[in-house]
Design an enzyme around this catalytic site. Structure first.
Site, PDB file in Angstrom:
ATOM      1  N   GLY A 189       0.843  -1.199   0.000  1.00 23.76           N
ATOM      2  CA  GLY A 189       0.000   0.000   0.000  1.00 23.76           C
ATOM      3  C   GLY A 189       0.872   1.240   0.000  1.00 23.76           C
ATOM      4  CB  THR A 240       0.864   4.340  -4.299  1.00 27.48           C
ATOM      5  OG1 THR A 240      -0.071   3.264  -4.464  1.00 27.48           O
ATOM      6  CG2 THR A 240       2.179   3.970  -4.971  1.00 27.48           C
ATOM      7  N   GLY A 241      -0.663   4.482  -1.097  1.00 27.73           N
ATOM      8  CA  GLY A 241      -1.938   4.826  -0.478  1.00 27.73           C
ATOM      9  C   GLY A 241      -1.883   6.106   0.329  1.00 27.73           C
ATOM     10  CG  ASP A 242      -4.859   9.553   2.145  1.00 27.92           C
ATOM     11  OD1 ASP A 242      -4.452  10.430   1.351  1.00 27.92           O
ATOM     12  OD2 ASP A 242      -5.432   9.820   3.216  1.00 27.92           O
ATOM     13  CE  LYS A 263      -8.267   3.547  14.276  1.00 34.23           C
ATOM     14  NZ  LYS A 263      -9.620   3.567  13.741  1.00 34.23           N
ATOM     15  CG  HIS A 292      -7.947   5.605  18.730  1.00 25.66           C
ATOM     16  ND1 HIS A 292      -6.837   4.896  18.331  1.00 25.66           N
ATOM     17  CD2 HIS A 292      -8.414   6.215  17.609  1.00 25.66           C
ATOM     18  CE1 HIS A 292      -6.637   5.066  17.037  1.00 25.66           C
ATOM     19  NE2 HIS A 292      -7.570   5.858  16.584  1.00 25.66           N
TER      20      HIS A 292
END
Length: 484
Positions: free
Chosen positions: A17, A19-21, A148, A240
């Site tokens: 991943g 190139t992912g955000d 997550k 969290h």
């Protein structure tokens, strides 16, 4: 102030991943900042792997743009950035097929630390783990980082754990929760266990209640499709807020070591009482003057998903029996703020008379923004006219206390990635810990669904639904104000 930094070994960090955000906004800029801080050994490399067809030069161009946008002030140092980019490589990969795996196997070195970052959806965890094994890229020395959401319920979390366990030992799996990488979150343990001042008072005999607030000003626009299937309970509380609760409530571990710390966190989760539905408030932001409603943002005009939740929890153990914990989190609230407040009990007898009212000591730990701590103490109000009492804060922000060194404090992803390379699992969740959290969360969600529970509307820019205020008022307590 001279900080002691544990050096890291040479490594290959492979980002699936790549190139992912998340890689673009957090992982790659964070690695660049660690490079600038001198924490990346001379022969360390970063390998991006994703579906996109590109070569090394194209990937370096992609990372150059990402670091320039999200890398902070050091991104302007062009010569340093170009040196960092030479550490990068790229391999097009098919996560569910065999394309690209042979090329990756040729590139990855066997004589350095190897860490595989699964910056992808959980549906690909099992596929990636299987192909790493099939193509000879996995052995008992590699490390796996997973993001997550780690499941959406107990059954799916168990399935993910099993998929990883077929190929890797638990000691190799790093389940990342960026909240645990925050400087102030780690300071919870330093404050509790490094100061004789607080630990003797850290129990139900002296603590009236504890509040944990994680408030956001943003809505769900742009990620409504994901969020509408998750909601605040799955997206925030189960991970969290549960982690913050564990750190604030756990017993002192025998040593500051991964399993010792995580054993104590697990005990807290298992000691949580089932929560009564009268002690939970679900909310959903409505139309506001400056934006759309939740249903507009989620593109689901019949949605009953909560964007806000507040609850009262009780922990059945000797330390905390009778002391309630109040948790709240939500979108489109009045300010961005993450804070834990320990409210101590009143003095057993006031020598100053009832007219002085209630004065309580409070320790507030600010996670964001302006990380730091405040201890509210009672003093005499200056001036003549008798003994009038006043509560004043003893305030320590990291920026003020550490000066220029505060700017060098790494962000959560920087710290956690370097901990992976060092092989330190202390700030990562263990599989049984994740499953225990889901085992507590699932019945709460199931009851909402059985009762067709409808979240309470609240105005954007507020502190949440009025019912959340009443949750505290019924106990003659008040939420600490979310400050703008």
């Amino acid at each position: 102030m001279v900080s002691r930094v544990i050096p890291v070994e040479n490594f290959d960090l492979i980002i699936f991943g790549g190139t992912g955000d998340l890689a673009r906004r957090k992982i790659l800029p964070g690695l660049y900042r660690r490079f600038c801080a001198g924490q990346m050994p001379e022969k360390a490399r970063i390998i991006g792997a994703a579906r996109s067809e590109m070569d090394n030069d194209a990937y370096r161009d992609f990372v150059r743009v990402a670091v320039t946008e999200f890398g902070g002030k050091t991104a302007s140092e062009a010569n340093v950035l170009e040196e960092f980019l030479q550490r990068l490589h790229y391999v097009p990969i098919d996560a569910r097929g065999d394309g690209g795996w042979a090329d990756l196997a040729k590139l990855v070195r066997k004589d350095v630390v190897r860490a595989y970052y699964f910056s992808v959806g959980p549906g690909l965890f099992g596929d990636l783990a299987a192909r790493l094994t099939k193509h000879g890229l996995a052995d008992d020395t590699v490390r796996i980082v997973v993001e997550k959401p780690f499941g959406r319920d107990l059954a799916s979390a168990k399935a993910l754990n099993q998929a990883l366990a077929e190929h890797f030992d638990e000691s190799q799996v790093y389940r990342i929760d960026h909240y645990l990488g925050k400087e102030t979150v780690q300071n919870l343990m330093a404050v509790r266990f490094g100061n004789m001042l607080f630990e003797p008072l850290w129990n139900s005999q002296y603590v009236d209640h504890i509040q944990i607030t994680v408030a956001e000003t943003v809505g769900v626009a742009g990620r409504g499709g994901y969020y509408d299937k998750s909601g605040a309970m799955r997206d925030m509380v189960q991970n969290h807020l549960m982690q913050l609760l564990c750190l604030i409530a756990m017993e002192p571990p025998s040593k500051f070591e991964p399993d010792a710390v995580r054993d104590e966190k697990l005990k807290v989760i298992r000691a949580l009482d089932p929560v009564d539905h009268h002690h939970i408030v679900r909310g959903q932001y409505a139309d506001g003057p400056d934006g759309h409603s939740y249903r507009d943002d989620a593109e689901n005009l019949r949605s009953f998903t909560e964007s806000f939740i507040a609850m009262r929890l009780n922990i059945s153990n000797w330390r905390w029996a009778g002391t309630p914990f109040y948790l709240r989190t939500g979108k489109r609230l009045k300010a961005r703020s993450s804070e834990i407040t320990v409210v101590f009990k009143d003095a057993p007898h006031s020598i100053f008379g009832a007219e002085e009212g209630r004065h309580r000591n409070m320790l507030s730990i600010r996670l964001q923004p302006n990380e730091g701590m405040t201890l509210d103490v009672t003093i005499k109000e200056p001036g003549p006219g008798g003994m009038r009492l006043l509560d004043v804060p003893l305030d320590m922000s990291f920026a003020d206390a550490l000066g220029p060194d505060a700017e060098d404090v790494p962000d959560a992803y920087e710290r956690l990635i370097m901990d992976v390379i060092r092989g330190n699992q202390t700030l990562f969740m263990r599989g049984d810990e994740v499953e225990a959290a889901w085992a507590w969360t699932d019945p709460v969600i199931a009851e909402w669904e059985a009762r067709n529970d409808v979240p309470k509307p609240y105005e954007p820019g507020s502190a949440g639904p009025e019912d959340a205020m009443m949750l505290m008022h019924r106990d003659d307590r008040r939420w600490r104000e979310i400050k703008t």
